[in-house]
Design a protein around this motif. Structure first.
Motif, PDB file in Angstrom:
ATOM      1  N   UNK A   1       0.826  -1.207   0.000  1.00 39.15           N
ATOM      2  CA  UNK A   1       0.000   0.000   0.000  1.00 39.15           C
ATOM      3  C   UNK A   1       0.862   1.259   0.000  1.00 39.15           C
ATOM      4  N   UNK A   2       1.941   1.235   0.752  1.00 36.79           N
ATOM      5  CA  UNK A   2       2.838   2.394   0.802  1.00 36.79           C
ATOM      6  C   UNK A   2       3.436   2.643  -0.580  1.00 36.79           C
ATOM      7  N   UNK A   3       3.917   1.610  -1.228  1.00 38.02           N
ATOM      8  CA  UNK A   3       4.513   1.749  -2.548  1.00 38.02           C
ATOM      9  C   UNK A   3       3.460   2.153  -3.576  1.00 38.02           C
ATOM     10  N   UNK A   4       2.250   1.610  -3.471  1.00 37.98           N
ATOM     11  CA  UNK A   4       1.170   1.957  -4.403  1.00 37.98           C
ATOM     12  C   UNK A   4       0.837   3.448  -4.304  1.00 37.98           C
TER      13      UNK A   4
ATOM     14  N   UNK B   1       1.214   8.925  -6.628  1.00 41.65           N
ATOM     15  CA  UNK B   1       1.688  10.298  -6.456  1.00 41.65           C
ATOM     16  C   UNK B   1       2.648  10.673  -7.586  1.00 41.65           C
ATOM     17  N   UNK B   2       3.572   9.779  -7.915  1.00 43.24           N
ATOM     18  CA  UNK B   2       4.541  10.054  -8.977  1.00 43.24           C
ATOM     19  C   UNK B   2       3.857  10.203 -10.334  1.00 43.24           C
ATOM     20  N   UNK B   3       2.888   9.343 -10.630  1.00 47.14           N
ATOM     21  CA  UNK B   3       2.167   9.420 -11.907  1.00 47.14           C
ATOM     22  C   UNK B   3       1.403  10.738 -11.998  1.00 47.14           C
ATOM     23  N   UNK B   4       0.726  11.133 -10.921  1.00 48.26           N
ATOM     24  CA  UNK B   4       0.007  12.417 -10.928  1.00 48.26           C
ATOM     25  C   UNK B   4       0.973  13.574 -11.201  1.00 48.26           C
ATOM     26  N   UNK B   5       2.132  13.542 -10.569  1.00 45.25           N
ATOM     27  CA  UNK B   5       3.134  14.586 -10.798  1.00 45.25           C
ATOM     28  C   UNK B   5       3.628  14.612 -12.229  1.00 45.25           C
ATOM     29  N   UNK B   6       3.860  13.447 -12.811  1.00 47.30           N
ATOM     30  CA  UNK B   6       4.312  13.366 -14.198  1.00 47.30           C
ATOM     31  C   UNK B   6       3.248  13.902 -15.152  1.00 47.30           C
ATOM     32  N   UNK B   7       1.993  13.564 -14.896  1.00 50.16           N
ATOM     33  CA  UNK B   7       0.914  14.040 -15.765  1.00 50.16           C
ATOM     34  C   UNK B   7       0.721  15.549 -15.626  1.00 50.16           C
ATOM     35  N   UNK B   8       0.862  16.083 -14.410  1.00 47.92           N
ATOM     36  CA  UNK B   8       0.776  17.531 -14.213  1.00 47.92           C
ATOM     37  C   UNK B   8       1.887  18.245 -14.986  1.00 47.92           C
ATOM     38  N   UNK B   9       3.095  17.705 -14.915  1.00 50.59           N
ATOM     39  CA  UNK B   9       4.229  18.300 -15.628  1.00 50.59           C
ATOM     40  C   UNK B   9       4.018  18.234 -17.142  1.00 50.59           C
ATOM     41  N   UNK B  10       3.476  17.124 -17.636  1.00 49.29           N
ATOM     42  CA  UNK B  10       3.183  16.991 -19.067  1.00 49.29           C
ATOM     43  C   UNK B  10       2.137  18.015 -19.483  1.00 49.29           C
ATOM     44  N   UNK B  11       1.089  18.180 -18.691  1.00 51.54           N
ATOM     45  CA  UNK B  11       0.038  19.147 -18.994  1.00 51.54           C
ATOM     46  C   UNK B  11       0.623  20.552 -19.083  1.00 51.54           C
ATOM     47  N   UNK B  12       1.451  20.932 -18.125  1.00 56.10           N
ATOM     48  CA  UNK B  12       2.071  22.261 -18.147  1.00 56.10           C
ATOM     49  C   UNK B  12       2.953  22.457 -19.389  1.00 56.10           C
TER      50      UNK B  12
END
Length: 67
Positions: A42-45, A50-61
């Motif tokens: 669960x911790x790793x999931x 969190x990492x995927x959300x950050x990557x998608x936010x950076x791609x959107x920007x």
């Protein structure tokens, strides 16, 4: 796209569809930690999400800035 190694499996699907004023980009991710103790899964999931959300936010920007 599928990525596997000794301890995990990641399946990722990307979808792009027309939307009013642009396009809608969707990423669907499924992952499993095969050799990780259940206690830590669960911790790793949460970290992966969190990492995927950050990557998608950076791609959107990046896309919206034209860069």
């Amino acid at each position: 796209m599928r990525e596997t190694d000794d301890g995990s499996r990641f399946d990722v699907e990307y979808r792009i569809a027309s939307a009013v004023g642009g396009a809608r980009f969707t990423q669907i991710s499924d992952f499993e930690f095969e050799r990780l103790p259940r206690l830590l899964r669960d911790v790793f999931a949460r970290g992966v999400r969190r990492d995927v959300r950050g990557q998608l936010r950076a791609l959107k920007e990046l896309v919206e800035s034209g860069g």
